[in-house]
Design a protein around this motif. Structure first.
Motif, PDB file in Angstrom:
ATOM      1  N   ARG A  99       0.827  -1.206   0.000  1.00 55.71           N
ATOM      2  CA  ARG A  99       0.000   0.000   0.000  1.00 55.71           C
ATOM      3  C   ARG A  99       0.860   1.255   0.000  1.00 55.71           C
ATOM      4  O   ARG A  99       0.590   2.205  -0.740  1.00 55.71           O
ATOM      5  N   ALA A 100       1.907   1.266   0.830  1.00 57.77           N
ATOM      6  CA  ALA A 100       2.800   2.427   0.875  1.00 57.77           C
ATOM      7  C   ALA A 100       3.469   2.644  -0.482  1.00 57.77           C
ATOM      8  O   ALA A 100       3.603   3.788  -0.944  1.00 57.77           O
ATOM      9  N   ALA A 101       3.878   1.552  -1.140  1.00 55.61           N
ATOM     10  CA  ALA A 101       4.531   1.670  -2.448  1.00 55.61           C
ATOM     11  C   ALA A 101       3.552   2.145  -3.509  1.00 55.61           C
ATOM     12  O   ALA A 101       3.891   2.990  -4.356  1.00 55.61           O
ATOM     13  N   LEU A 102       2.335   1.621  -3.492  1.00 56.56           N
ATOM     14  CA  LEU A 102       1.338   2.010  -4.493  1.00 56.56           C
ATOM     15  C   LEU A 102       0.884   3.457  -4.308  1.00 56.56           C
ATOM     16  O   LEU A 102       0.571   4.145  -5.282  1.00 56.56           O
ATOM     17  N   GLU A 103       0.870   3.923  -3.074  1.00 57.17           N
ATOM     18  CA  GLU A 103       0.486   5.316  -2.825  1.00 57.17           C
ATOM     19  C   GLU A 103       1.529   6.297  -3.362  1.00 57.17           C
ATOM     20  O   GLU A 103       1.218   7.461  -3.610  1.00 57.17           O
ATOM     21  N   GLN A 104       2.762   5.813  -3.532  1.00 59.70           N
ATOM     22  CA  GLN A 104       3.828   6.670  -4.055  1.00 59.70           C
ATOM     23  C   GLN A 104       3.815   6.764  -5.580  1.00 59.70           C
ATOM     24  O   GLN A 104       4.505   7.609  -6.150  1.00 59.70           O
ATOM     25  N   VAL A 105       3.041   5.893  -6.221  1.00 63.11           N
ATOM     26  CA  VAL A 105       2.959   5.934  -7.689  1.00 63.11           C
ATOM     27  C   VAL A 105       2.199   7.192  -8.111  1.00 63.11           C
ATOM     28  O   VAL A 105       1.145   7.515  -7.553  1.00 63.11           O
ATOM     29  N   ASP A 106       2.731   7.895  -9.082  1.00 63.50           N
ATOM     30  CA  ASP A 106       2.112   9.130  -9.570  1.00 63.50           C
ATOM     31  C   ASP A 106       0.747   8.810 -10.193  1.00 63.50           C
ATOM     32  O   ASP A 106       0.661   8.111 -11.209  1.00 63.50           O
ATOM     33  N   SER A 107      -0.302   9.299  -9.583  1.00 64.62           N
ATOM     34  CA  SER A 107      -1.651   9.012 -10.074  1.00 64.62           C
ATOM     35  C   SER A 107      -1.889   9.592 -11.465  1.00 64.62           C
ATOM     36  O   SER A 107      -2.765   9.121 -12.194  1.00 64.62           O
ATOM     37  N   ARG A 108      -1.103  10.611 -11.844  1.00 66.48           N
ATOM     38  CA  ARG A 108      -1.277  11.198 -13.183  1.00 66.48           C
ATOM     39  C   ARG A 108      -0.906  10.194 -14.269  1.00 66.48           C
ATOM     40  O   ARG A 108      -1.509  10.194 -15.355  1.00 66.48           O
ATOM     41  N   LEU A 109       0.063   9.336 -13.982  1.00 69.02           N
ATOM     42  CA  LEU A 109       0.437   8.309 -14.950  1.00 69.02           C
ATOM     43  C   LEU A 109      -0.687   7.285 -15.107  1.00 69.02           C
ATOM     44  O   LEU A 109      -0.990   6.847 -16.227  1.00 69.02           O
ATOM     45  N   GLU A 110      -1.306   6.924 -13.987  1.00 68.30           N
ATOM     46  CA  GLU A 110      -2.421   5.977 -14.043  1.00 68.30           C
ATOM     47  C   GLU A 110      -3.608   6.584 -14.778  1.00 68.30           C
ATOM     48  O   GLU A 110      -4.249   5.913 -15.603  1.00 68.30           O
ATOM     49  N   ASN A 111      -3.893   7.849 -14.499  1.00 76.31           N
ATOM     50  CA  ASN A 111      -5.023   8.516 -15.167  1.00 76.31           C
ATOM     51  C   ASN A 111      -4.767   8.688 -16.657  1.00 76.31           C
ATOM     52  O   ASN A 111      -5.693   8.585 -17.471  1.00 76.31           O
ATOM     53  N   ALA A 112      -3.512   8.936 -17.014  1.00 70.03           N
ATOM     54  CA  ALA A 112      -3.168   9.068 -18.426  1.00 70.03           C
ATOM     55  C   ALA A 112      -3.422   7.757 -19.163  1.00 70.03           C
ATOM     56  O   ALA A 112      -3.931   7.749 -20.294  1.00 70.03           O
ATOM     57  N   GLY A 159      -7.929  -0.420 -19.188  1.00 72.27           N
ATOM     58  CA  GLY A 159      -8.808  -0.803 -18.089  1.00 72.27           C
ATOM     59  C   GLY A 159      -8.042  -0.818 -16.775  1.00 72.27           C
ATOM     60  O   GLY A 159      -6.817  -0.677 -16.748  1.00 72.27           O
ATOM     61  N   GLU A 160      -8.772  -1.027 -15.685  1.00 72.17           N
ATOM     62  CA  GLU A 160      -8.143  -0.970 -14.367  1.00 72.17           C
ATOM     63  C   GLU A 160      -7.079  -2.046 -14.185  1.00 72.17           C
ATOM     64  O   GLU A 160      -6.018  -1.783 -13.614  1.00 72.17           O
ATOM     65  N   TRP A 161      -7.353  -3.257 -14.665  1.00 79.21           N
ATOM     66  CA  TRP A 161      -6.367  -4.318 -14.508  1.00 79.21           C
ATOM     67  C   TRP A 161      -5.107  -4.037 -15.323  1.00 79.21           C
ATOM     68  O   TRP A 161      -3.989  -4.321 -14.878  1.00 79.21           O
ATOM     69  N   ARG A 162      -5.300  -3.457 -16.503  1.00 78.56           N
ATOM     70  CA  ARG A 162      -4.129  -3.138 -17.319  1.00 78.56           C
ATOM     71  C   ARG A 162      -3.313  -2.001 -16.695  1.00 78.56           C
ATOM     72  O   ARG A 162      -2.082  -2.011 -16.747  1.00 78.56           O
ATOM     73  N   VAL A 163      -4.008  -1.050 -16.079  1.00 80.68           N
ATOM     74  CA  VAL A 163      -3.312   0.025 -15.381  1.00 80.68           C
ATOM     75  C   VAL A 163      -2.489  -0.555 -14.238  1.00 80.68           C
ATOM     76  O   VAL A 163      -1.331  -0.179 -14.025  1.00 80.68           O
ATOM     77  N   LEU A 164      -3.089  -1.491 -13.512  1.00 83.34           N
ATOM     78  CA  LEU A 164      -2.383  -2.119 -12.396  1.00 83.34           C
ATOM     79  C   LEU A 164      -1.144  -2.861 -12.866  1.00 83.34           C
ATOM     80  O   LEU A 164      -0.052  -2.695 -12.300  1.00 83.34           O
ATOM     81  N   LEU A 165      -1.324  -3.684 -13.903  1.00 84.84           N
ATOM     82  CA  LEU A 165      -0.230  -4.548 -14.348  1.00 84.84           C
ATOM     83  C   LEU A 165       0.857  -3.806 -15.121  1.00 84.84           C
ATOM     84  O   LEU A 165       2.030  -4.179 -15.056  1.00 84.84           O
ATOM     85  N   SER A 166       0.456  -2.757 -15.852  1.00 85.78           N
ATOM     86  CA  SER A 166       1.441  -2.081 -16.701  1.00 85.78           C
ATOM     87  C   SER A 166       2.009  -0.787 -16.097  1.00 85.78           C
ATOM     88  O   SER A 166       3.082  -0.337 -16.504  1.00 85.78           O
ATOM     89  N   ILE A 167       1.305  -0.211 -15.138  1.00 89.02           N
ATOM     90  CA  ILE A 167       1.754   1.054 -14.549  1.00 89.02           C
ATOM     91  C   ILE A 167       2.047   0.917 -13.051  1.00 89.02           C
ATOM     92  O   ILE A 167       3.185   1.120 -12.603  1.00 89.02           O
ATOM     93  N   SER A 168       1.040   0.559 -12.294  1.00 86.72           N
ATOM     94  CA  SER A 168       1.147   0.600 -10.829  1.00 86.72           C
ATOM     95  C   SER A 168       2.171  -0.385 -10.286  1.00 86.72           C
ATOM     96  O   SER A 168       3.078   0.000  -9.534  1.00 86.72           O
ATOM     97  N   LEU A 169       2.026  -1.656 -10.622  1.00 89.86           N
ATOM     98  CA  LEU A 169       2.925  -2.662 -10.074  1.00 89.86           C
ATOM     99  C   LEU A 169       4.379  -2.477 -10.507  1.00 89.86           C
ATOM    100  O   LEU A 169       5.287  -2.576  -9.669  1.00 89.86           O
ATOM    101  N   PRO A 170       4.649  -2.202 -11.807  1.00 90.16           N
ATOM    102  CA  PRO A 170       6.052  -1.990 -12.182  1.00 90.16           C
ATOM    103  C   PRO A 170       6.713  -0.822 -11.450  1.00 90.16           C
ATOM    104  O   PRO A 170       7.907  -0.882 -11.141  1.00 90.16           O
ATOM    105  N   LEU A 171       5.949   0.246 -11.173  1.00 90.41           N
ATOM    106  CA  LEU A 171       6.528   1.391 -10.485  1.00 90.41           C
ATOM    107  C   LEU A 171       6.646   1.171  -8.976  1.00 90.41           C
ATOM    108  O   LEU A 171       7.447   1.843  -8.314  1.00 90.41           O
ATOM    109  N   ALA A 172       5.861   0.240  -8.452  1.00 92.73           N
ATOM    110  CA  ALA A 172       5.869   0.006  -7.001  1.00 92.73           C
ATOM    111  C   ALA A 172       6.588  -1.290  -6.624  1.00 92.73           C
ATOM    112  O   ALA A 172       6.573  -1.678  -5.451  1.00 92.73           O
ATOM    113  N   TRP A 173       7.277  -1.907  -7.555  1.00 87.66           N
ATOM    114  CA  TRP A 173       7.780  -3.255  -7.323  1.00 87.66           C
ATOM    115  C   TRP A 173       8.819  -3.328  -6.206  1.00 87.66           C
ATOM    116  O   TRP A 173       8.902  -4.331  -5.492  1.00 87.66           O
ATOM    117  N   ARG A 174       9.603  -2.263  -6.025  1.00 92.86           N
ATOM    118  CA  ARG A 174      10.651  -2.313  -4.987  1.00 92.86           C
ATOM    119  C   ARG A 174      10.030  -2.446  -3.595  1.00 92.86           C
ATOM    120  O   ARG A 174      10.462  -3.264  -2.777  1.00 92.86           O
TER     121      ARG A 174
END
Length: 208
Positions: A110-123, A130-145
């Motif tokens: 949760r802490a890692a996902l909250e640090q992901v820039d929401s503008r990238l997800e909205n873009a 879709g939401e799952w594609r946003v998660l898999l292609s944007i959110s998780l790769p940026l929060a993986w550490r």
């Protein structure tokens, strides 16, 4: 001279820690993703509930699990009818460890996902993702550490889980006795050499 084998508790601990980390990560990542952008009383309540195993004594967690999964528990009759027995079994050890390590993955994710820039997800959403594609292609790769750190912490915690495992699965050599329980047995028996060996093995695995 007893027939103690280091391999049995070692392999069981690795199995329990690996499975607990895997199963807890499935729910923890999903909840962390759903709650990371939400605010309000209900998300705050769910967040507190998800973190509860982190602050409760492990024996209390184990007792709750017995009330839920024991033969006379809320789900005990249903499990018995399905031919599932978690009490005094290695599967019970997995369930106990899964509940205990869940908050470590959830909080880190949760802490890692909250640090992901929401503008990238909205873009990505405006481009039709879709939401799952946003998660898999944007959110998780940026929060993986942060997520990976949580997974490693969960695995190490699963290796050393004691209280909840003892309550639910018991301490049966060759069946439910993990490294942590074997250390307790060796210490209780006054076998300092065995206890030291087990402590060093556990410490090495957790540090590695």
């Amino acid at each position: 001279m007893d027939d103690f084998s280091l391999l049995d508790p070692l392999l069981l601990s690795l199995r329990v820690a690996a499975l607990a980390t895997f199963f807890s990560s499935l729910g923890a990542l999903l909840l962390a993703w759903k709650l990371s952008r939400r605010r309000g009383p209900l998300p705050a309540l769910l967040d507190a509930f998800c973190a509860l195993p982190l602050v409760l004594p492990p024996t209390v967690v184990g007792y709750y699990l017995i009330l839920l999964l024991g033969r006379r528990g809320l789900m005990g009759q249903w499990l018995a009818e399905a031919g599932i027995s978690l009490i005094f079994s290695w599967q019970g050890a997995v369930v106990a460890a899964t509940v205990v390590v869940f908050p470590l993955i959830y909080k880190s994710a949760r802490a890692a996902l909250e640090q992901v820039d929401s503008r990238l997800e909205n873009a990505a959403r405006t481009l039709g993702a879709g939401e799952w594609r946003v998660l898999l292609s944007i959110s998780l790769p940026l929060a993986w550490r942060g997520i990976f750190a949580g997974l490693m912490l969960a695995f190490a915690r699963g290796m050393g889980e004691f209280g909840a495992t003892l309550m639910l699965a018991g301490n049966i050599p060759g069946r439910t006795q993990t490294l942590a329980l074997a250390i307790y047995d060796a210490f209780q028996a006054g076998n300092d050499a065995r206890a030291t060996l087990l402590v060093l093995v556990t410490s090495g695995l957790c540090m590695g």
